[in-house]
Design a protein around this motif. Structure first.
Motif, mmCIF file in Angstrom:
data_model
loop_
_atom_site.group_PDB
_atom_site.id
_atom_site.type_symbol
_atom_site.label_atom_id
_atom_site.label_comp_id
_atom_site.label_asym_id
_atom_site.label_seq_id
_atom_site.Cartn_x
_atom_site.Cartn_y
_atom_site.Cartn_z
ATOM 1 N N GLU A 26 -1.950 -9.640 0.594
ATOM 2 C CA GLU A 26 -0.695 -8.899 0.730
ATOM 3 C C GLU A 26 0.337 -9.671 1.549
ATOM 4 O O GLU A 26 0.015 -10.206 2.611
ATOM 5 C CB GLU A 26 -0.957 -7.539 1.382
ATOM 6 C CG GLU A 26 -1.585 -6.560 0.420
ATOM 7 C CD GLU A 26 -1.788 -5.175 1.011
ATOM 8 O OE1 GLU A 26 -0.983 -4.769 1.855
ATOM 9 O OE2 GLU A 26 -2.770 -4.513 0.620
ATOM 10 N N ASN A 27 1.552 -9.702 1.018
ATOM 11 C CA ASN A 27 2.689 -10.381 1.664
ATOM 12 C C ASN A 27 2.450 -11.876 1.909
ATOM 13 O O ASN A 27 3.007 -12.454 2.835
ATOM 14 C CB ASN A 27 3.047 -9.678 2.990
ATOM 15 C CG ASN A 27 3.358 -8.220 2.756
ATOM 16 O OD1 ASN A 27 4.090 -7.868 1.830
ATOM 17 N ND2 ASN A 27 2.760 -7.357 3.560
ATOM 18 N N ASN B 31 3.523 -8.680 -3.292
ATOM 19 C CA ASN B 31 3.671 -7.362 -2.670
ATOM 20 C C ASN B 31 2.757 -6.352 -3.356
ATOM 21 O O ASN B 31 2.683 -6.330 -4.583
ATOM 22 C CB ASN B 31 5.115 -6.876 -2.811
ATOM 23 C CG ASN B 31 5.925 -7.168 -1.580
ATOM 24 O OD1 ASN B 31 5.568 -8.041 -0.796
ATOM 25 N ND2 ASN B 31 7.022 -6.450 -1.412
#
Lengths: 178, 163
Positions: free
Chosen positions: B66-67, B136
């Motif tokens: 994530e990210n 994302n």
């Protein structure tokens, strides 16, 4: 009844050819969006001892993605061993195990894309054979194929995508020597 | 009696039978033992299908990807359809497709939309694009089950190139 059974006693052949066709199904994995169209193939087996046979086979699986030009053909040459379990005079239950090396030919005409992956292939199959007094025996089968693709990081870096699980159900014929 | 049994037992045949019987299961076990190592998302360009499969996880906890920045390559979906591309332009997104198996990844554009689409409009259907972006998470409900998927965030025209 006894006389009838005696008359219809069917001997085991020393060798046989087999041909079958069925509907394939792919389970999850890289090719999850592909639908199985057909599996066709054949083999040749010789008797090793009593009900135990060994031989070679070649099957082709054809898969397609709906409404696209993408297709997948799997070539499956294998060495196989069958064990025929007589249920009665007319019916045998056959367990079959096989191993080989398969080639997966993936293409998409729309993008001019063509690629082949390969990997070891194992198979477990059950057949129910209806024996006749003629040269032909008929069977229905259910088989499970597992292909473990060779490592190729240009194709995938995921272990999950290296595993291909296929099932197939269909009909076949054995051509005996007697 | 013992003599008869001894005479009937053939070790070579027994090994043959067992090898045949166990081969498929050995192959299965051999492959199942292999765990998926962590992917280096921003060192080599990954195919769309790999990113989609790798970037999943539980809705209740953060996943390692994530990210994170990621390099992804694929074809632009519907690039030949003017109406679809206009729709994507107005929604500031497009889809990167894996032509090998049909899976596609949503790419959301946060800045420089015109410059990015200028590059895309100039492309041909068979072109492969290399995209650098940020992964994302997106959550979706499927019959009461929460599923976590991924979208790629793209913000600069220099981060999208034809291979």
């Amino acid at each position: 009844m006894v006389l009838f059974l005696a008359n219809t006693a069917i001997s085991q052949g020393r060798h046989f050819f087999s041909f079958d066709a069925g509907l394939s199904h792919n389970h999850k994995g890289f090719y999850t969006l592909y639908a199985g169209i057909i599996n066709i193939g054949g083999g040749y087996n010789i008797r090793i001892i009593r009900h135990f046979y060994g031989g070679v086979s070649l099957h082709l699986d054809y898969f397609k993605r709906t409404n696209t030009t993408a297709g997948l053909i799997i070539y499956q040459p294998k060495i196989n061993f069958n064990y025929d379990i007589p249920v009665n005079k007319r019916i045998d239950l056959v367990t079959k195990l096989a191993g080989g090396y398969s080639f997966l030919r993936n293409s998409n005409k729309e993008y001019n894309y063509r690629e082949t992956q390969a990997g070891f292939n194992s198979l477990a199959e059950i057949q129910v054979i209806w024996k006749t007094r003629d040269k032909f025996d008929f069977y229905i089968f259910g088989r499970y194929d597992f292909i473990y693709l060779d490592r190729n990081e240009n194709f995938t870096r995921l272990e999950y995508y290296r595993r291909v699980n296929l099932t197939c159900f269909g009909l076949g014929v054995r051509i005996k020597d007697n | 009696m013992a003599g008869i049994l001894k005479k009937k037992f053939n070790p070579a045949r027994a090994i043959l039978y067992r090898s045949v019987l166990y081969f498929p299961f050995l192959l299965q076990c051999f492959s199942c033992d292999k765990e998926q190592p962590l992917l280096l998302l921003d060192q080599n360009y990954l195919m769309v299908a790999d990113v989609l499969q790798y970037c999943q996880g539980s809705c209740n906890e953060a996943s390692v990807w994530e990210n994170k920045n990621a390099f992804v390559k694929g074809s632009i979906k519907d690039v030949e359809s003017e109406s679809k591309m206009e729709e994507y332009f107005s929604e500031s997104k497009f889809y990167l497709q894996d032509i090998r198996n049909g899976m596609y990844l949503e790419v959301r554009i946060t800045e420089n939309k015109e410059a990015i689409f200028e590059k895309i409009f100039a492309a041909e259907k068979s072109d492969t694009f290399k995209v650098k972006g940020m992964l994302n998470p997106v959550l979706a409900m499927d019959g009461g089950n929460c599923l976590k998927g991924v979208v790629l965030i793209l913000n600069h025209p220099d981060n999208i190139n034809i291979q």
